[in-house]
Enzyme design. Structure first.
Site, PDB file in Angstrom:
ATOM      1  N   CYS A 114      -6.026   3.832  15.228  1.00 34.90           N
ATOM      2  CA  CYS A 114      -5.840   2.938  14.084  1.00 34.90           C
ATOM      3  C   CYS A 114      -6.779   3.260  12.926  1.00 34.90           C
ATOM      4  CB  CYS A 114      -6.028   1.486  14.510  1.00 34.90           C
ATOM      5  SG  CYS A 114      -4.814   0.940  15.731  1.00 34.90           S
ATOM      6  N   HIS A 254      -6.818  -2.637   8.018  1.00 34.10           N
ATOM      7  CA  HIS A 254      -5.804  -2.248   8.993  1.00 34.10           C
ATOM      8  C   HIS A 254      -5.066  -3.498   9.449  1.00 34.10           C
ATOM      9  CE1 HIS A 254      -3.759  -0.992  12.520  1.00 34.10           C
ATOM     10  NE2 HIS A 254      -4.672  -1.430  13.376  1.00 34.10           N
ATOM     11  N   ASN A 284       2.422  -3.611  13.052  1.00 32.36           N
ATOM     12  CA  ASN A 284       1.243  -2.767  13.218  1.00 32.36           C
ATOM     13  C   ASN A 284       1.672  -1.339  13.544  1.00 32.36           C
ATOM     14  OD1 ASN A 284      -1.043  -1.404  14.097  1.00 32.36           O
ATOM     15  ND2 ASN A 284      -1.723  -2.988  15.504  1.00 32.36           N
TER      16      ASN A 284
END
Length: 327
Positions: A114, A254, A284
């Site tokens: 991520c 994020h 996501n």
């Protein structure tokens, strides 16, 4: 070195299949509204069988390159942040560069989960400053093919998307990365993982297919570590830039989970209206969420010269970081 690296263009791409929460809630036997209440996600996009990671990345890169209006032969480097390359070998970046017509560009994959875009942007910024050549950073993932559909923790979160930025040389000291902080906590190495398929546990006839899918071992521990890491790295990056939180025009975190980035924003004292949020409609997509959010935010309200952005991420590994970027 007086030369800096300005973010001069943005691109993004998502596959054609939009998946609403109701479809996943029905398959997992969850009550209506369960996913949105716990994650902030209403829908996400998943790849069709014919979609490839390199195609998603190339679509986002094409948009950014067209917006940048630079000659393709001038681009010196393509960095691809991904956890889902087309193949284990070779890397996907050279193929993406080929699809974009970057005949004179270097290209390499970066596996930073991520936080991959944070690291890739850091490396590209240094390349542009050193070599006085444009670079393109793309983050892309097809996580729908790595979800265990029977595991609630991961199947409700992950999505497919790509985002891209072009960096070009600048003589303005206010452009590019003004402050940075990166972090790794191997003590949380097993919290988010795909257990098998690497050299530690290679593919075999006896391997259970579920071991090649995403698993989240402890969601509460992931939440706590992500909030701490993103908050700490953000504070350190701002200190490195010599700036206070009040100088941040927009915070682009994020998009792991709305609860996570809302907690980080509260910890930093950043007002909710300064936080760029795209998780509700796009889910996501790991490293792709920050460049996707940048591209969408720029389309809605173009970044102005002199704006200061704060980018922050944390994810599997655990690895994370934050950047203060001058526009």
């Amino acid at each position: 070195m007086s030369r800096t690296a300005r973010i001069s263009a943005f691109g993004h791409h998502v596959p054609g299949r939009k998946v609403e929460n109701a479809e996943i809630e029905a398959s997992l036997g969850l009550d209506a509204g369960w996913i949105e209440g716990r994650t902030g996600i209403r829908s996400r996009y998943w790849a069709e069988p014919e979609d490839t990671l390199s195609d998603l990345a190339a679509h986002a890169g094409e948009m950014a390159l067209q917006q940048a209006e630079i000659a393709r032969e001038d681009v010196g480097l393509l960095l691809l942040a991904t956890s889902t390359p087309d193949h284990l070998l070779p890397p996907s970046a050279p193929l993406v560069a080929h699809k974009l017509g970057l005949a004179r560009s270097g290209g390499i994959d970066l596996a930073g989960a991520c936080a991959g875009f944070i690291y890739a942007l850091t490396f590209a910024d240094g390349f542009v400053r050193l070599h006085n050549k444009p670079a393109i950073v793309i983050a892309a993932n097809i996580l729908s093919r790595r979800i265990n559909p029977a595991e609630r923790a991961s199947s409700v979160l992950f999505a497919d998307a790509a985002g891209a930025v072009v960096l070009t040389p600048s003589d303005d000291a206010g452009h590019g990365i003004l402050g940075a902080s990166v972090s790794a906590d191997g003590g949380g190495y097993g919290l988010i993982q795909i257990p098998a398929g690497g050299s530690n546990r290679p593919f075999s006839d006896e391997l259970d297919i579920t071991e090649t899918r995403m698993t989240i071992a402890d969601g509460r521990a992931v939440f706590a570590k992500a909030v701490e890491m993103m908050s700490r790295c953000s504070t350190e990056a701002l200190a490195a830039a010599g700036l206070e939180t009040s100088a941040v025009s927009r915070f682009v975190p994020h998009q792991a989970n709305a609860r996570i980035f809302n907690a980080v924003g509260k910890s930093l004292g950043i007002a909710d209206d300064r936080i760029v949020k795209t998780i509700a409609d796009y889910g996501n997509s790991s490293a792709a969420t920050i460049p996707l959010s940048l591209a969408l935010a720029h389309r809605t309200m173009p970044f102005r010269p002199g704006e200061t952005l704060l980018l922050s991420a944390a994810g599997a590994g655990m690895t994370g970081g934050a950047l203060v970027v001058g526009m």
